[in-house]
Design a protein around this motif. Structure first.
Motif, PDB file in Angstrom:
ATOM      1  N   ASP A  61     -36.928 -38.459  13.811  1.00 17.53           N
ATOM      2  CA  ASP A  61     -36.843 -37.174  14.467  1.00 17.53           C
ATOM      3  C   ASP A  61     -35.429 -37.030  15.070  1.00 17.53           C
ATOM      4  O   ASP A  61     -35.361 -37.574  15.392  1.00 17.53           O
ATOM      5  CB  ASP A  61     -38.164 -36.988  15.987  1.00 17.53           C
ATOM      6  CG  ASP A  61     -37.715 -36.069  16.665  1.00 17.53           C
ATOM      7  OD1 ASP A  61     -36.890 -35.422  16.649  1.00 17.53           O
ATOM      8  OD2 ASP A  61     -38.516 -35.665  17.728  1.00 17.53           O
ATOM      9  N   ASP A 432     -38.728 -29.087  18.442  1.00 18.27           N
ATOM     10  CA  ASP A 432     -40.162 -29.423  17.356  1.00 18.27           C
ATOM     11  C   ASP A 432     -39.845 -28.075  17.022  1.00 18.27           C
ATOM     12  O   ASP A 432     -39.695 -27.786  15.662  1.00 18.27           O
ATOM     13  CB  ASP A 432     -41.285 -30.002  18.338  1.00 18.27           C
ATOM     14  CG  ASP A 432     -41.570 -31.873  18.246  1.00 18.27           C
ATOM     15  OD1 ASP A 432     -40.527 -32.257  17.638  1.00 18.27           O
ATOM     16  OD2 ASP A 432     -42.421 -31.854  18.613  1.00 18.27           O
ATOM     17  N   THR A 443     -39.949 -29.845   8.237  1.00 18.56           N
ATOM     18  CA  THR A 443     -40.420 -30.322  10.081  1.00 18.56           C
ATOM     19  C   THR A 443     -41.811 -30.922   9.852  1.00 18.56           C
ATOM     20  O   THR A 443     -42.872 -31.013  11.010  1.00 18.56           O
ATOM     21  CB  THR A 443     -39.890 -29.179  10.757  1.00 18.56           C
ATOM     22  OG1 THR A 443     -38.850 -29.125  10.783  1.00 18.56           O
ATOM     23  CG2 THR A 443     -40.704 -29.309  12.412  1.00 18.56           C
ATOM     24  N   LEU A 447     -43.809 -33.416  11.210  1.00 20.36           N
ATOM     25  CA  LEU A 447     -44.529 -33.938  12.430  1.00 20.36           C
ATOM     26  C   LEU A 447     -46.359 -33.517  12.208  1.00 20.36           C
ATOM     27  O   LEU A 447     -46.629 -35.165  12.956  1.00 20.36           O
ATOM     28  CB  LEU A 447     -44.545 -32.400  13.364  1.00 20.36           C
ATOM     29  CG  LEU A 447     -43.149 -31.559  13.826  1.00 20.36           C
ATOM     30  CD1 LEU A 447     -43.300 -30.191  14.411  1.00 20.36           C
ATOM     31  CD2 LEU A 447     -42.218 -32.269  14.669  1.00 20.36           C
TER      32      LEU A 447
END
Length: 465
Positions: A61, A432, A443, A447
């Motif tokens: 991240d 996020d 992404t 995630l």
């Protein structure tokens, strides 16, 4: 006593240039305590390609990386590179997205935001500058950055005019970003003296690369001409397509009686830490010998280090390294056809990829990438010089290119609404959502992996109980 300060680049541009930004946080975490005590002007550690690389290749991240850096480097100014209206992606984002990204960057630990536009179209810097000042803390610095290159339309007088404009806009420092390392000592002298005369005491920074072999000579002349800050890399990650060595410049400056603020023992200790890490990536092939070498031909090609390492990586993956020299030779023609854009992200990738495509297909512009088409349409800003008429006609037909800032008056909020809806319960924070807006596919994958990992950890915990 005269003072010249140093920015350390090993955590961002040095490894971006030598190994395509594949350096994970875990590899350098152990060096941070010493780096925090070294006395750097700043540590460049985020932005550029790090955001993309964290999500795409390293399963990290990028926001969490930044928070860890902030925690472990409490006494340093953390610096990032931002592509103006492009942020860290490959298109222009709406003004509200740019503003929120900068708000989150400062909130998560960034001090210095070095803001540039690949075409030096300063209309694309205004929103980022305004947001930086809006969310500034006492440590925040908005640094206006010029993408330096040489061409028939890039002159000393033009660069001086650009610096006056950056000062007028309200930037606090100015950086000359010589991505390909093509600035000569003679050019540095005339350029820096002229800029200093134009902007007075405003701090001036020089960022260059060793790609062509010019960098040490150029930095020396820049220092004589009044530069305030230079970008360097700890020596084992220096040279080649990276920056000049931190320890070497410290040693030279010390003999000249120029104060740097660096602790000699600490910067040597930092380099000792990175030596085995560098060797690991040399042994694995991640650092290609081509990235470590001097290539004077880059004075012709104007190719920056990050672009070169990515070209090598991409051609290697396609088993087409035999086309490397031909692709490199194609770059000047593509650049001229596109109006001499500076070769800096995202334009360096666009020009490089188009050159590779031309060579692999065997016909110039038979296949034109979506990004190059958008550039020709004017969606990245104004080209420094006219685009090849035949190429423009092929893309535009009878249409005219965009003649205004592509994101004028666009603050709809739709990007955030759509991203939040698309992510659902995968999104746990504004960060996020912002990652998704910049890199949606990468992404979502990250995630989903994060959620699965946490669910597995929860199962193991219950079983242990």
């Amino acid at each position: 006593m005269k003072k010249v300060q140093l920015t350390e680049t090993v955590l961002r541009d040095a490894n971006q240039s030598l190994m395509a930004t594949r350096l994970p946080y875990s590899d350098y975490e152990g060096a941070l305590a010493d780096m925090d005590k070294a006395g750097y002007y700043s540590i460049e550690c985020w932005g550029g390609a790090t955001f993309d690389s964290c999500l795409r290749y390293l399963n990290e991240d990028p926001w969490e990386r930044l928070r860890k850096l902030r925690k472990n480097l409490p006494n340093n100014k953390l610096q990032m590179l931002l592509r103006g209206q492009n942020l860290l992606g490959y298109k222009h984002y709406h003004d509200d997205v740019v503003e929120k990204f900068i708000e989150l960057s400062i909130k998560n630990g960034i001090d210095i935001i070095r803001i540039f536009d690949a075409l030096n179209d300063f209309r694309n810097l205004g929103t980022a500058l305004d947001a930086t000042m809006k969310y500034a803390t006492k440590n925040t610095i908005a640094s206006g950055c010029i993408s330096y290159t040489q061409s028939p339309v890039h002159t000393v007088d033009k660069y001086i005019e650009m610096c006056r404009e950056l000062q007028k806009m309200g930037f606090q420092t100015i950086c000359l970003k010589d991505m390909a390392g093509t600035m000569s000592p003679n050019e540095a002298e005339h350029l820096i003296k002229g800029i200093k005369d134009a902007v007075g005491d405003m701090p001036l920074i020089l960022h260059t690369h060793c790609t062509t072999g010019m960098a040490y000579m150029t930095l020396t002349k820049a220092i004589e001409s009044g530069i305030d800050v230079i970008d360097c890399a700890t020596s084992c990650f220096s040279g080649g397509t990276s920056q000049p060595a931190t320890e070497t410049m410290f040693y030279a400056l010390k003999q000249y009686g120029i104060e740097t603020g660096l602790d000699e023992d600490i910067i040597n200790k930092v380099n000792d830490y990175f030596k085995p890490i560098k060797q690991k990536y040399v042994d694995s092939g991640r650092i290609n010998p081509k990235s470590l070498a001097t290539d004077a031909q880059a004075l012709v090609y104007k190719v920056p280090g990050g672009m070169l390492s990515n070209m090598i990586a991409n051609l290697t993956d396609m088993h087409a390294m035999d086309k490397f020299d031909a692709a490199l030779a194609e770059i000047p023609q593509v650049r001229a056809d596109l109006g001499y854009p500076p070769l800096v992200t995202p334009l360096s990738q666009m020009v490089g990829n188009q050159a590779v495509t031309n060579v692999l297909v065997g016909e110039r512009y038979k296949n034109i990438s979506k990004e190059v088409k958008n550039y020709i349409k004017g969606e990245y800003g104004i080209a420094p010089a006219p685009i090849n008429a035949d190429l423009a006609k092929k893309v535009l037909g009878d249409d005219k290119p965009v003649d205004c800032r592509i994101e004028d008056a666009k603050r709809t909020g739709e990007d955030f609404k759509n991203a939040k809806s698309a992510l659902g319960d995968l999104a746990e924070s504004e960060e996020d959502i912002m990652s998704y807006i910049c890199y949606p596919d990468q992404t979502v994958k990250f995630l989903k992996d994060r959620k699965a990992k946490r669910e597995n950890e929860a199962v193991y915990t219950i079983e242990e109980m």
